[in-house]
Design an enzyme around this catalytic site. Structure first.
Site, mmCIF file in Angstrom:
data_model
loop_
_atom_site.group_PDB
_atom_site.id
_atom_site.type_symbol
_atom_site.label_atom_id
_atom_site.label_comp_id
_atom_site.label_asym_id
_atom_site.label_seq_id
_atom_site.Cartn_x
_atom_site.Cartn_y
_atom_site.Cartn_z
ATOM 1 N N GLU A 145 -5.648 9.139 9.894
ATOM 2 C CA GLU A 145 -4.309 8.736 10.340
ATOM 3 C C GLU A 145 -3.978 9.289 11.719
ATOM 4 O O GLU A 145 -4.289 10.426 12.038
ATOM 5 C CB GLU A 145 -3.230 9.237 9.360
ATOM 6 C CG GLU A 145 -3.530 9.088 7.887
ATOM 7 C CD GLU A 145 -3.716 7.653 7.429
ATOM 8 O OE1 GLU A 145 -3.396 6.717 8.194
ATOM 9 O OE2 GLU A 145 -4.198 7.475 6.294
ATOM 10 N N GLU B 192 0.869 -1.175 0.000
ATOM 11 C CA GLU B 192 0.000 0.000 0.000
ATOM 12 C C GLU B 192 0.901 1.219 0.000
ATOM 13 O O GLU B 192 1.613 1.478 0.964
ATOM 14 C CB GLU B 192 -0.918 -0.002 1.219
ATOM 15 C CG GLU B 192 -1.994 -1.086 1.149
ATOM 16 C CD GLU B 192 -3.004 -1.003 2.292
ATOM 17 O OE1 GLU B 192 -2.846 -0.135 3.174
ATOM 18 O OE2 GLU B 192 -3.941 -1.814 2.293
#
Ligand SMILES: Cc1ncc(COP(=O)(O)O)c(C=O)c1O
Lengths: 421, 282
Positions: free
Chosen positions: B54, B43
């Site tokens: 995040e 990824e």
């Protein structure tokens, strides 16, 4: 014009704008919130709206007055009326939404409140509502905003809220919203996120507008009773657009009433792509379509789609996005998107203070800056929303006034060497 | 081979790094080190200014990559240049995909999805694109012949799960815990629960678990709980960040990444070993 019909929350789309661009972990909470919004707010289930109205009256001090500004009326040769949201408890319109959402969280069985704040007005209103309704509350606020809105930081803490500084990026509202979303993604099962403007994923833009619609429902009735008929123009400042949508809502179908959303022109329009900054917060006037904080709307971004840092002398307007419904209403030409710069805002701040005896928030001051510059273009009878009072901005005003061209300011020399400059 | 095909008979190791962290050249070396260390799918993050899903670690990576000048166009060049066996999945936020314009000024997700597919990207993970908004992206991916991976969260109920599985391809990204990305020392008990729920659907798609995994031991336990693969981001980004801060030479940091990759891959494989079944804890 509103997306709700027969008590349904709609699909959260305003033309191409709106939607729910959030991580999957939050989607079930948004579904739950949409359901609660329909039942309690739109449907008055369990008497929710009755209780909210009562608390807004007894705790908040509603209705707020609509009053004629005699000096400004004479100055501009127009009838100028002030809708006094600065007199709402907490000192700004923000309490309408904060109290609504904290009460809703209670009805939903949530145990904790989180919120972001820019100017600290929404944080303060949320902290007050949470204390009033006995809910623990954590407020995320950018480092830069903490420094320029210190009285509000202290007010939140006085009310028992935890204020958590956000240090990433430039430390303003954009970063605070991102960080609050991260908290919510972690605590979503027992926590409600009280978003502070008509931004974010559905149902927030509709729900927050609905909580603030009381501003225009009162103002429209007050104007009819006190003056007769309808105003020709209604003006409100616009950051995310919550006082704006609240001030416009009841007038949306009155097509002869011109609606003006006044954005922060900062120190100049446009985006500096290389520096990744916009020296303004005029997303309605100059932004382009993009996806930010859960909604498709007008945003300040570079050609790649990176969101740029905004600027305004007022922390509450300093944001790179805007509510999706407001963006849509501008595209539809129902609302005029206009802006004035930092100088004009400070000018408006001093003008309302020394002519009417009302010290406005620097956010609100943009609307008065617009009135000063463009009153010729407005109709005979004007209503301006005084979205908040300026006590929180006195430090900024002391510091910024000498740096700007503000002919109508009092003599600022007296502050020299006192630490304010 | 394709993304789904990369999940073979062995449990897969799926690392994440942000392209351009802390510089384009170093980052290329790091991605290649992960490939050497046994990555089955990689990824590769395309940094966006508002990474709302995040935690602090990957926010740091994204900030460094942006500072190093990473852009969607440079990302495509990066994908073309980087030399890996493992298929690359582009992990980014929707606004960057949506804004991209190619020479034909094709708008919406089409232009970027096609350009990325041409450069060698084989799939997408877009954390801020729930099934409600994924229609145009799904069609663009179908059209370009690449996968669109859906994220399943611990809060995802059965109704949503069914809709998610309908539009997902490549693999299903099982979010191991509430919250945002970030390495943790424990493994959430909710992982097993989500995996068990997924098992009821005849979804043949592989299930890769991410959020919080940092050691080979974690990876082993996650696979024992029923995962077909482990996704590891923050623990690897920590290695990059520490190396950057200490000013260590790029080859040394790359070796550390390859070692950690090997530990994680070996741990995942161990999880498939028949042995005294150790129940998933906490
Ligand atoms: C007094 C006041 N007016 C206006 C705003 C701008 O917000 P909105 O555009 O959502 O009304 C703020 C935000 O903090 C505020 O404090």
């Amino acid at each position: 014009m509103s997306s709700e019909t027969d008590g349904r929350a709609g699909d959260g789309k305003f033309g191409e704008y709106g939607g729910q661009y959030v991580p999957e972990v939050l989607m079930p909470a948004l579904e739950e919130l949409t359901d609660a919004y329909e039942r309690y707010v739109l449907g008055n289930e369990d008497g929710f709206m009755d209780e909210l109205r009562e608390r807004l009256r007894d705790f908040g001090g509603r209705p707020t007055p609509l009053g004629r500004a005699d000096q400004l009326s004479a100055r501009y040769d127009r009838e100028v009326y002030l809708k006094r949201e600065d007199l709402l408890h907490s000192g700004a319109h923000k309490l309408n939404n904060a109290l609504g959402q904290v009460l809703l969280a209670k009805y939903m069985g949530k145990e904790r409140i989180v919120a972001e704040t820019g100017a600290g007005q929404h944080g303060t209103a949320t902290a007050m509502a949470a204390a009033h309704l006995d809910m623990p509350c954590e407020i995320y606020m950018g480092r830069k905003d903490i420094n320029r809105q210190r009285p509000n930081v202290f007010r939140m803490r006085l009310n028992g809220a935890t204020v958590t500084p956000v240090t990433v990026g430039r430390g303003t509202l954009k970063e605070a919203i991102s960080e609050t979303m991260r908290d919510w993604a972690t605590t979503v099962e027992n926590t409600h996120y009280v978003i502070g403007s008509v931004v974010g994923p559905h149902p927030f833009p509709s729900m927050v507008r609905e909580f603030h619609a009381v501003i225009s429902r009162e103002a429209r009735r007050q104007f009819a009773e006190q003056v007769g008929g309808l105003p020709d123009a209604v003006i409100a400042c616009a950051g995310g657009g919550s006082n704006t949508m609240g001030t416009f809502e009841a007038f949306l179908d009155d097509e002869d009433v011109d609606l003006y959303a006044v954005e922060a022109g900062g120190s100049g329009l446009g985006v500096d792509d290389d520096a990744g900054v916009a020296p303004n917060s005029a997303s309605l006037s100059t932004g382009t379509e993009g996806v930010l904080h859960g909604a498709r709307t007008k945003v300040l971004q570079d050609p790649d789609g990176q969101i740029v840092e905004s600027h305004s002398v007022s922390a509450g307007l300093d944001y790179a996005g805007v509510g999706p419904q407001l963006a849509h209403l501008v595209d539809e030409e129902r609302v005029h998107a206009v802006n004035v710069d930092d100088d004009a805002a400070l000018e408006g701040f001093h003008r309302l203070s020394n002519t009417e005896g009302v010290i406005p928030a620097l956010e609100t001051a943009h609307a008065f800056g617009y009135l000063e510059e463009y009153h010729q273009e407005l109709g005979e009878r004007v209503v301006i929303n005084v979205s908040g009072r300026g006590d929180k901005d006195l430090e900024t005003a002391i510091e910024e006034t000498p740096n700007h061209d503000v002919p109508n300011a009092p003599d600022m020399d007296v502050f020299e060497g006192t630490g304010g400059m | 081979m394709g993304v789904e095909g990369a999940f073979g008979s062995e449990p897969a190791f799926v690392p994440y790094l942000a392209a351009g962290d802390p510089s384009v050249e170093a980052s290329k070396a790091y991605v290649e080190a992960l490939d050497r260390g046994g990555a089955d799918v990689i990824e590769l993050g395309l940094p966006f200014s508002e990474p709302i899903a995040e935690g602090p670690t990957i926010q740091g990576a994204v900030a460094r990559a942006l500072r190093a000048g990473m852009t969607p166009r440079r990302y495509l060049g990066f994908v073309r240049d980087v030399d890996t066996e493992a298929p690359l999945v582009c992990m980014t936020y929707y606004n960057l995909i949506y804004q991209f314009r190619d020479e034909t000024e094709r708008g919406g997700p089409d232009a970027f999805v096609h350009a990325a597919a041409d450069a060698g990207v084989e799939g997408f993970v877009v954390p801020d694109l729930p099934v409600e908004e994924a229609g145009p992206m799904r069609r663009a991916c179908d059209d370009a012949g690449v996968d669109l991976v859906s994220i399943v969260a611990p809060t995802t109920g059965d109704g949503r799960l069914r809709r998610l599985l309908e539009i997902s391809s490549g693999y299903v990204y099982v979010q191991a815990r509430l919250g945002v990305t970030g390495a943790r020392d424990d493994v959430s008990g909710r992982t097993a629960e989500t995996l068990a729920r997924l098992q009821q659907y005849e979804a043949a798609l592989p299930k890769a678990v991410g959020f919080g995994i940092r050691t080979g031991d974690h990876a082993e336990r996650i696979v024992r709980a029923g995962a077909d693969g482990v996704i590891v981001g923050s623990a690897l980004v920590d290695v990059v960040a520490d190396g950057h801060e200490a000013g260590d030479p790029v080859p040394d940091v790359a070796d550390r990444l390859a070692d950690l990759a090997d530990e994680l891959k070996t741990g995942a494989v161990r999880g498939r070993d028949p042995g005294p079944a150790e129940p998933e804890r906490n």
